[in-house]
Design an enzyme around this catalytic site. Structure first.
Site, PDB file in Angstrom:
ATOM      1  N   ASP A 128      -6.750  -6.060  -5.977  1.00 19.59           N
ATOM      2  CA  ASP A 128      -6.399  -4.962  -6.886  1.00 19.59           C
ATOM      3  C   ASP A 128      -6.442  -5.412  -8.346  1.00 19.59           C
ATOM      4  OD1 ASP A 128      -5.961  -3.254  -4.800  1.00 19.59           O
ATOM      5  OD2 ASP A 128      -3.783  -3.517  -4.771  1.00 19.59           O
TER       6      ASP A 128
ATOM      7  N   GLN B 157       0.828  -1.202   0.000  1.00 17.58           N
ATOM      8  CA  GLN B 157       0.000   0.000   0.000  1.00 17.58           C
ATOM      9  C   GLN B 157       0.862   1.252   0.000  1.00 17.58           C
ATOM     10  OE1 GLN B 157      -3.083  -0.250  -0.486  1.00 17.58           O
ATOM     11  NE2 GLN B 157      -3.289   1.962  -0.579  1.00 17.58           N
TER      12      GLN B 157
ATOM     13  N   HIS C 291       2.303   3.123  -3.212  1.00 12.70           N
ATOM     14  CA  HIS C 291       1.479   3.892  -4.171  1.00 12.70           C
ATOM     15  C   HIS C 291       1.976   5.323  -4.315  1.00 12.70           C
ATOM     16  CE1 HIS C 291      -1.670   1.449  -5.818  1.00 12.70           C
ATOM     17  NE2 HIS C 291      -1.875   0.887  -4.656  1.00 12.70           N
TER      18      HIS C 291
ATOM     19  N   GLU D 265     -10.312   2.058   3.123  1.00 15.92           N
ATOM     20  CA  GLU D 265     -10.581   1.611   1.753  1.00 15.92           C
ATOM     21  C   GLU D 265     -10.403   0.080   1.665  1.00 15.92           C
ATOM     22  OE1 GLU D 265      -7.663   3.037  -0.962  1.00 15.92           O
ATOM     23  OE2 GLU D 265      -8.832   2.535  -2.751  1.00 15.92           O
ATOM     24  N   HIS D 266      -9.238  -0.413   2.121  1.00 15.41           N
ATOM     25  CA  HIS D 266      -8.960  -1.853   2.149  1.00 15.41           C
ATOM     26  C   HIS D 266      -8.817  -2.305   3.594  1.00 15.41           C
ATOM     27  CE1 HIS D 266      -7.042  -0.261  -1.579  1.00 15.41           C
ATOM     28  NE2 HIS D 266      -7.651  -1.291  -2.139  1.00 15.41           N
TER      29      HIS D 266
ATOM     30  N   HIS E  53     -52.795  20.855  -6.772  1.00 12.03           N
ATOM     31  CA  HIS E  53     -52.554  19.410  -6.700  1.00 12.03           C
ATOM     32  C   HIS E  53     -53.877  18.690  -6.417  1.00 12.03           C
ATOM     33  CE1 HIS E  53     -48.323  20.449  -6.576  1.00 12.03           C
ATOM     34  NE2 HIS E  53     -47.951  19.186  -6.452  1.00 12.03           N
TER      35      HIS E  53
END
Lengths: 428, 428
Positions: A356, A254, A257, A322-323, A415
């Site tokens: 991934d 991770q 990145h 996220e993960h 209405h």
């Protein structure tokens, strides 16, 4: 990586105050780009491509010839791998396909939900130095399964004006209609508002840098977007049985990145925390992207000591990562305690890179704690629903009074009149 | 109402250029309010409530006593009507409830999608002069069915500091947890970021004025929102068989909302267009909200002459109206041609107010052509999904090579290493 207690984690979290209205400098630049593209169309696109990508293009559209050349450049290993990934991604996402439905529980009354694919979709694929063929598959396949007729990719050109061959082959394999050599906020503007060359779309998806993210935020409402993506994150929950070398490898995958990526381990074991710190340093030394990893870990890397697994799951739900990897005994039994996470990886043999690239579920996941309210990209992102209502004359007249009562309560007498006129003139 | 051709409609549409980045004056005010609420919490809320609602409050939370008093003020007709509506709304939305699923197509591999309700949701209900109990039901019921544990309403107080009793009774009937006397951008800020009194939520839904809409746009990304709602719209497609008095009544029911509401009839019949113009004027004369209706119709009212029904459906898809009525022969057979519409009302006895109040489908619908990409509010707005991935050791090792190939192609070698380490140390 620093080791902190659950209390320290919570106090750090309380003091973090960044928010969406806190992006003035980038917003100014982005708004100017949006304005110019709306006003000057293709001309503005050529200008910004020269300015930001350093390339003078004759046209934006990738040609047939470029696709053919790309095929010749990629290895057969790559081709086999991407085809296997495509099969897996398709199998998983097929389970998300929704269908229209109708109900007729009462005589004369039909109610329904019609599901319709979006007509045109634009996908942003980051470019420049890196190439992300996997992102092509993850964005295109669910759109295809939803039934989207027109799928356009925008991706910034390399310095020689070409697009990475792996991206082109992945696009062709997954059935993209057009690829434009366009990046940055100008690509988002073109998709949102259209130019002479680029067709206006209904939704823009895909990850990008801060300018792309802010441009998506600004055009949101004129078109749909998938999310405002932030830096990538992993959280590994580990008990004393978790293999330390695996945890370290996953955190580092991770961290590579970019510098703003976040890698966190939440553990119930002090011993594990100590050994993990050493193992992370050891493994980092031999990795290609060591420099990025070190900066990412020193800024955002954390080992959090939880009192017990229940406490660990609470921390996870507050993080909304996220993960999430659960390297604990009987991980599937703990799934019930996880409320907020983009993707959940169970056990020691389900590392994040498996998701991934390959397993099938989408790798476009909610970042920056948005897993509190957002979902992975899916087929549901590429359809929309319309309600359907059909009452017979008898059904409407039977129910006329409560409808009129509610309309009159709200002071909306016209209405009420739309109901009343059908009562007074039943066969007009 | 003016009558135009399909060509005139298309040329007008091309020349309309409003967009999301075109709201500078409102944005400045909204950003200042967001900043003050983030900084000063409740104090800022009391300040803005005095400033904008003209009320000095001791506290924001509606008390038990106020709910009891509200019950005594509403008629039994209202109560019966709202309970019937609640039953219908519940029946329809139950069909939208999603469940977690898992697949195990290959040995050693489990993939899944876990569906989790949002933890806390905030609903904006407009207040002041008007009262919208129907919006309470339409927003709360799908959230309840989704399993949201904590539902908070914000609604601006009336000039005497109270909340409209119909809104309070509707809230109690539908099971709201807390009602705050708060309106405008300050209410959105409080829900998005929390204050001493107001709890931060995961998603904010519900309609409001331009300040509320822009505040929702700004906090989007920090929290989820349903949509940026614009003025309400109706489009009636009518062939020569459609009852002119019904069309007129339905157009007028839309036009009474406010001056910016849009009422459009698309027809294949010149004769109908002429008669409709006269009928609209005739009916308008006797309606309570005549002044609003006249302004709305003169600004946005249109009769568009289509060449044939196919042309009419194309115009509808370009308009992407919030409400669509098909007053044509065999309307359900034409459903297949409608791509973009929030709710579709079939036949002469399915007028829009039936859907606004009673039939069951949601009345929170995509406005301003966003039906190109957005859906009615639904149970799906109050849940989120997490992917689940579990591979056995054997399954991972069998598939190790393609994963590594794809990771290495993208230059992410630490990703490849997270797979490789499990191969090298299979039982760490």
């Amino acid at each position: 990586m620093k080791t902190i207690t659950a209390e320290q984690f919570r106090s750090e979290k309380r003091n973090s105050t960044s928010n969406q209205s806190d992006n003035e400098a980038i917003d100014q630049a982005v708004l100017e780009i949006l304005k110019q593209v709306m006003k000057n169309g293709d001309k503005a696109l050529f200008h910004y491509t020269e300015k930001f990508d350093g390339v003078t293009l004759d046209e934006f559209v990738v040609s047939e010839q470029e696709f053919v050349e790309a095929r010749e450049m990629v290895s057969s290993d790559f081709l086999t791998s991407i085809q296997q990934a495509k099969t897996n991604i398709t199998t998983f996402h097929q389970a998300q396909v929704e269908h229209s439905w109708f109900m007729d529980k009462e005589p004369g009354i039909v109610l329904g939900q019609k599901v319709t694919p979006l007509e045109k979709v634009g996908i942003y694929i980051p470019g420049g130095k890196a190439a992300y063929p996997s992102s092509v598959l993850m964005n295109v396949i669910p759109a295809k399964l939803a039934g989207v007729e027109n799928i356009q990719i925008v991706t910034p050109p390399q310095s020689d004006g070409t697009i990475n061959p792996y991206v082109l082959v992945a696009a062709e394999e997954s059935g993209v209609d057009t690829i434009y050599k366009l990046g940055g906020a100008q690509a988002i503007a073109a998709l949102a508002y259209g130019t002479e060359t680029v067709e206006k779309v209904a939704k823009i998806v895909g990850p990008g840098n801060a300018y792309v993210a802010r441009a998506k935020k600004w055009v949101y409402g004129d078109v749909a977007i998938d999310m405002i993506a932030g830096p990538s994150e992993i959280c590994v929950v580990a008990d004393e049985t978790a293999p330390i070398s695996y945890i370290a490898a996953d955190l580092l995958s991770q961290a590579e990145h970019d510098e703003s990526a976040t890698a966190i381990c939440v553990t119930t074991s002090n011993t594990l925390a100590e050994k993990l710190t050493i193992e992370v340093e050891k493994q980092t030394a031999s990795l290609d992207r060591k420099a990025i990893i070190q900066r990412s870990l020193s800024q955002n890397g954390k080992i959090i000591i939880a009192n017990d697994l229940k406490d660990a799951f609470n921390i996870v739900n507050e993080l909304a990562p996220e993960h999430l990897e659960l390297m604990i005994q009987n991980p599937s039994e703990s799934l019930q305690y996880i409320k907020n996470a983009g993707a959940i990886f169970l056990g020691n043999y389900s590392p994040e890179p498996l998701g991934d690239y390959f397993a099938g579920p989408n790798h476009t996941l909610p970042t920056s704690s948005t897993a509190r309210f957002a979902s992975p990209l899916g087929v549901y992102d590429f359809v929309k629903r319309s309600s359907v209502i059909q009452y017979s004359q008898a059904a409407l007249l039977t129910n006329a009074e409560p409808i009129k009562t509610l309309a009159n309560t709200e002071g909306l007498t016209a209405h009420a009149n739309a109901i009343q006129i059908r009562k007074e003139k039943p066969d007009a």
